[in-house]
Design an enzyme around this catalytic site. Sequence first.
Site, PDB file in Angstrom:
ATOM      1  N   ASP A 130       0.837  -1.192   0.000  1.00  0.00           N
ATOM      2  CA  ASP A 130       0.000   0.000   0.000  1.00  0.00           C
ATOM      3  C   ASP A 130       0.882   1.256   0.000  1.00  0.00           C
ATOM      4  O   ASP A 130       2.100   1.146   0.046  1.00  0.00           O
ATOM      5  CB  ASP A 130      -0.874  -0.068   1.272  1.00  0.00           C
ATOM      6  CG  ASP A 130      -2.269   0.473   1.056  1.00  0.00           C
ATOM      7  OD1 ASP A 130      -2.497   1.165   0.052  1.00  0.00           O
ATOM      8  OD2 ASP A 130      -3.134   0.207   1.911  1.00  0.00           O
ATOM      9  N   ASP A 188     -10.204   3.276  -3.603  1.00  0.00           N
ATOM     10  CA  ASP A 188     -10.912   2.057  -3.175  1.00  0.00           C
ATOM     11  C   ASP A 188     -12.315   1.930  -3.759  1.00  0.00           C
ATOM     12  O   ASP A 188     -13.070   2.900  -3.837  1.00  0.00           O
ATOM     13  CB  ASP A 188     -11.046   2.036  -1.649  1.00  0.00           C
ATOM     14  CG  ASP A 188      -9.703   1.880  -0.973  1.00  0.00           C
ATOM     15  OD1 ASP A 188      -8.676   1.918  -1.670  1.00  0.00           O
ATOM     16  OD2 ASP A 188      -9.697   1.732   0.257  1.00  0.00           O
TER      17      ASP A 188
HETATM   18  C1  GAL Z   1      -6.129   1.195   1.162  1.00  0.00           C
HETATM   19  C2  GAL Z   1      -6.214   0.132   0.114  1.00  0.00           C
HETATM   20  C3  GAL Z   1      -7.264  -0.865   0.537  1.00  0.00           C
HETATM   21  C4  GAL Z   1      -6.876  -1.465   1.871  1.00  0.00           C
HETATM   22  C5  GAL Z   1      -6.641  -0.375   2.897  1.00  0.00           C
HETATM   23  C6  GAL Z   1      -6.044  -0.905   4.185  1.00  0.00           C
HETATM   24  O1  GAL Z   1      -5.166   2.125   0.783  1.00  0.00           O
HETATM   25  O2  GAL Z   1      -6.540   0.718  -1.110  1.00  0.00           O
HETATM   26  O3  GAL Z   1      -7.428  -1.845  -0.440  1.00  0.00           O
HETATM   27  O4  GAL Z   1      -5.716  -2.240   1.709  1.00  0.00           O
HETATM   28  O5  GAL Z   1      -5.753   0.614   2.396  1.00  0.00           O
HETATM   29  O6  GAL Z   1      -5.882   0.082   5.147  1.00  0.00           O
END
Ligand code: GAL
Length: 577
Positions: free
Chosen positions: A184, A271
């Site tokens: 991430d 997301d």
């Molecule tokens: C976001 C990511 C999600 C999930 C989340 C966890 O940045 O796009 O899919 O992994 O973080 O905190």
Amino acid sequence: MKKILAAIFLLSAGFAQAADPLAPTGRWTGYSSGRAATPPMGWNSWNAFASAVDEDKVMGSARRIVDSGLARKGYHYINLDDGWAAKRRVADGHLMIRADKFPSAANKKTPTFKPYTDKLHAMGLKAGIYSDMGRNTCAQAWSATDEDLPKGSVAEREVGLHDFIEQDIDLYFREWGFDYIKVDGCGLRDFGPNSAKVKAGQARALDPIMDLGAISRTDVPGVQGLFRRVGAAIERSRPNGDFVYSLCIWGAANVRAWAKDVGNTSRTSDDIAPAWGRLLVNYDSAVHRALYAHPGSWNDPDMLYIGAGDFDADHLTEARSHFALWAMLNSPLLIGADLRKTPDALMDILGNADIIALDQDAAGNQATVAYDSSDLQILVKTLGNGDKAVAVFNRGSGAIDVNLQATQLRFRGDAPVEMTDLWTKKQVSFTKETQLRVAPRETAVFRAHGTRMLANGVYLSEQPGQVNPAVDGVTRPVADPAIFRTAAGWGGTRGAGDRPQYAGWGGARADSAPYGQTLQVARKTFAAGIGVLVNSRLEVRNGGHQRFTAQVGVDDSATDKANAVTFSANYWRNRIP
Ligand code: GAL
């Protein structure tokens, strides 16, 4: 004898010719490490549980994957997302697991995930883990409560990769036995000196090198360098190449242009949420990017949200569309539902073997857009055996009558086309064109067999998985808000709304000029072809074809036609892997 016919059109933008990057290499330079010859399939904990993840929840879904037969159909990766880390042990930098949540990790002095990954492997599955490229994770940046976050001093809370790349990667892949990592990026963007967490003394400031909203405030080479370092560390820790490396920076840092050279999957948008509008945003972020995906590296419009909100058992039309579209895009198929409770009607969608086969087709061609309008799109993908997959997608709120034409499939209009509806299994046969009606939010999806328009070959744009825009002419990413907009799904209606987010787009498109116009040279339009910016270099892998033919020209949409353009082609026999 087979041949390839390519029509290539360059847009002159007047940049000085940079000799080096344009010199042909005779090699395919797209990413081919790891195990992603076809897009990864499996399950991920985030959409169902966010940070409140535990071993029971994961194992419950893993068991259902096996018991329901989904594992046999290709769903192998069981991926733990954010929420598993307790802290980093300061003395030696070792990462500590929340052993209260993962009891199988607890029975050692230093908790270990080895028993957990052993268990998944014994079930015939693979294990995935999550980290962040910065010092802290996304939940640490965004979570409203502290409950499931790492605890302790500021240093102990630094569970991200940033200062521990080689150590952490070795721990995940060699010691703990994971096979997949999602990396991430919040740690690179959300912990500037003004961030609430930094001000509250919970996190150390890290000057953001990435800004989702502004490429001008992003250090693209810096971000890319970190991701390449992680990739190199994975290859060292998993010398047999049994890994999947998944990038998650949501389209920021111009990643849509370079992830194809750096990792196995890359998120193209922010997301997904269980809402129709959000599905459209995520789908739009990948649908014109067919040339930026190839066997080994795939566009990722995010995980499946089948099982919740607009994609739950009361919305089977939407759930089916979600699944079919993701398969057409060669997206990773990562289930985001709590499978312990998923109704059979949704399990049937996830288990539709004919549609899975489109996603997993060995040729690895992401679908291209054969027809495009605000409410209706027709996607077409060339399969390994020469069949075409066709999706007729109604984005809107009214039924639409569609004339589907053989030529949209690059099949001859004077020979019969046989199609099977992959939802109903009904067969249709037509010549020239057929009529169908698609309900609001419905995606009709077919496998079609016909007679090629090019008797002995294919157009380059029919096989985007074999074309790599090694240099795509984007010397300096420029904002083009008309093309791409990503919206934060949780923003409500406060503030100024979700402004277009642009962080680099890339300049090569199948069957259209780079900015979406119809291909047209000297007033003659071309339905098939590749549109690239000037100063581009395309690599073409040539699966057994004997001849390459190209028609080239400067597209009428070019804004600067004063400069001369040179086209050149080189051919290496048997040298391209
Ligand atoms: C976001 C990511 C999600 C999930 C989340 C966890 O940045 O796009 O899919 O992994 O973080 O905190």
